[in-house]
Scaffold this active site. Structure first.
Site: not given
Ligand code: NI
Length: 389
Positions: A81, A137-138, A359
Site C-alpha cells: 500500500d 500495512e499502514e 512518509h
Molecule cells: Ni512501510
C-alpha cells in the site's frame, strides 16, 4: 565480502532494469490500503508467468502463491500500500495520483519480492515456499486480515524486509529481538462549560486543560518508564475552538504511544489514563480517553536474526550489516512474527543530498537497493531452507 559496485557489476542488468521498471510503474500508480487492485493484479500476473497459481483477494486485496512441495513453508512477505500524501519529488516517475504516494517504499518491496520469487522458482524451490503480497500495512490492519484469511496456515517461518532511507544502499540494518515498536493510538476528548473569552471565571476552560494534559503526558516517559526502556508518547493533533474570544466546550486530541516490551506496552494505557483524567479533574473539566493497542512490537526470533545476519554478511560483507538497528516506527509484520518465528530487516536505500524521510512528500530511494534486497532475501530463503530442512 563485496563492495556495492562489485555486487552490482555481478547483478544481471536486465533484471535490475526490470526491478526498476516495476518499482517505477507501481510508484506512478500508488494505491491506498485495501485498494491495491492494480498492484495485486500485476503481482498475480507475474506469479502466473513464473508457473505459480496465485490466490487473489486474500485479506481483501492481497495475493499469495505457494511453490514447492508439502511441509512447513517459508513465507516471504511484501506489503503493497501507498500513503495519502501528494508527492513533491519532481521525479520523472512521480505519482500520477494527487493525494496518493508510495512514500514508504512498498513499491520497491513488491518489485523485490517478485524478483526473489522468480529466482527461487526458476529451478525447483529450495523448500516449500509461500509468497504474500499484503495489503494495508499502514495502520489499517492488512496483516490481521491476511492472518484471519489463513496465510500462516502451514507456515514454519516468515521473512520480510523494508527499504530504509536512514542507511545507504549496500547496508542492512537488523536487530536480534525488537526491531520496530508496538504502536498504540489514543484519542482524548476534553469537555467543559464554554463561554466568553472575557469571563473565564464563568467557564470550564477545556483549552487550558488540554494544554496541561499535553504537558503532563510528557512525564509518563520522563518519570514513569525506566530510562533503560525506550518509549514515546506523542500528541499529534489537537482541535478545539472556533473564535478568538470564545472558550470552547470541547477539545479533541489524538496521539500515539510506542514501546518495545510487553511490560511497558501494558503499563502505558493506565499511566496515560491517570494523567488525562487527573489533570482534567484538577482543571475542573471532564476528559475521556479512548486507547487502542494497534500493533505489537516487531520482534525478530534470535535464531532467525542470526541466520539473516550471517547470510547478509556473506553477501554484503560483515561491515555492511548493522546489528543494533531499532526504531520506534511500527510495522504490522509483527502480526506474523508473533505467531511464527522469523525475521524482518532494513535494506538501506538512502540517497545523497537532502533527507528523504519515510512518509514525507520528498521520499525517494536509491534504486540500487532493489538489487541488494533481492540478493539478500534470496540468500536468506535459501539458507533458511538449508538450516530448517
Ligand atoms: Ni512501510
Amino acid at each position: 565480502m563485496a563492495s556495492l559496485e562489485a555486487l552490482l557489476a555481478a547483478f544481471p542488468s536486465p533484471e535490475l532494469d526490470e526491478l526498476v521498471a516495476t518499482r517505477r510503474d507501481l510508484h506512478r500508480h500508488p494505491e491506498l490500503a485495501f485498494e491495491e487492485r492494480r498492484t495485486a493484479g500485476i503481482a498475480a500476473g507475474r506469479l502466473r508467468s513464473y508457473g505459480l497459481a496465485p490466490r487473489e483477494g486474500v485479506g481483501k486485496t492481497g495475493v499469495t502463491a505457494d511453490a514447492g512441495g508439502a511441509g512447513p513453508r517459508l513465507m516471504l512477505r511484501a506489503d503493497m500500500d501507498a500513503l495519502p500524501l501528494t508527492e513533491a519529488t519532481g521525479a520523472p516517475y512521480a505519482s500520477e495520483a494527487p493525494g496518493r504516494m508510495h512514500a514508504c517504499g512498498h513499491d520497491g518491496h513488491v518489485a523485490i519480492a517478485l524478483a526473489v520469487a522468480r529466482r527461487l522458482t526458476a529451478t525447483p524451490p529450495p523448500a516449500p515456499l509461500r509468497f504474500l503480497f499484503q495489503p494495508a500495512e499502514e495502520g489499517r490492519g492488512g496483516a490481521q486480515a491476511c492472518a484471519a484469511d489463513g496465510v500462516l496456515d502451514g507456515v514454519g517461518a516468515a521473512f520480510g524486509l523494508h527499504l530504509w532511507t536512514p542507511l545507504p544502499a549496500g547496508r542492512i540494518g537488523i536487530n536480534r529481538g525488537p526491531l520496530m515498536a508496538a504502536v498504540d493510538q489514543f484519542e482524548i476528548t476534553v469537555e467543559g462549560r464554554g463561554g466568553h473569552g472575557a469571563a473565564p471565571h464563568e467557564t470550564e476552560d477545556s483549552i487550558l486543560a488540554s494544554a496541561r494534559i499535553v504537558d503532563a503526558l510528557q512525564s509518563v516517559v520522563a518519570r514513569e518508564i525506566s530510562p533503560l526502556e525506550p518509549a514515546v508518547v506523542t500528541v499529534g493533533s489537537i482541535h478545539g475552538g472556533t473564535a478568538f474570544n470564545i472558550i470552547p466546550g470541547s477539545v479533541r486530541m489524538e496521539g500515539t504511544a510506542r514501546s518495545f516490551t510487553e511490560a511497558v506496552g501494558r503499563a502505558l494505557p493506565e499511566k496515560i489514563r491517570r494523567i488525562v483524567e487527573g489533570t482534567a479533574s484538577a482543571c475542573g473539566v471532564r476528559a475521556t480517553l479512548r486507547y487502542e493497542r494497534v500493533n505489537g512490537a516487531t520482534i525478530n526470533d534470535a535464531k532467525m536474526a542470526d541466520l539473516v545476519i550471517e547470510t547478509a554478511s556473506r553477501v554484503l560483507g560483515e561491515e555492511n550489516v548493522e546489528t543494533d538497528t531499532r526504531t520506534l516506527g511500527g510495522e504490522d509484520m509483527s502480526v506474523f512474527l508473533e505467531r511464527v518465528p522469523g525475521c524482518f530487516f532494513f535494506v538501506g536505500c538512502g540517497l545523497e543530498g537532502p533527507p528523504r524521510a519515510h512518509h514525507s512528500p520528498r521520499f525517494d530511494v536509491d534504486e540500487r537497493a532493489l538489487a541488494v534486497g533481492t540478493l539478500v532475501m534470496e540468500a536468506v530463503v535459501r539458507e533458511a531452507a538449508r538450516r530448517l530442512a
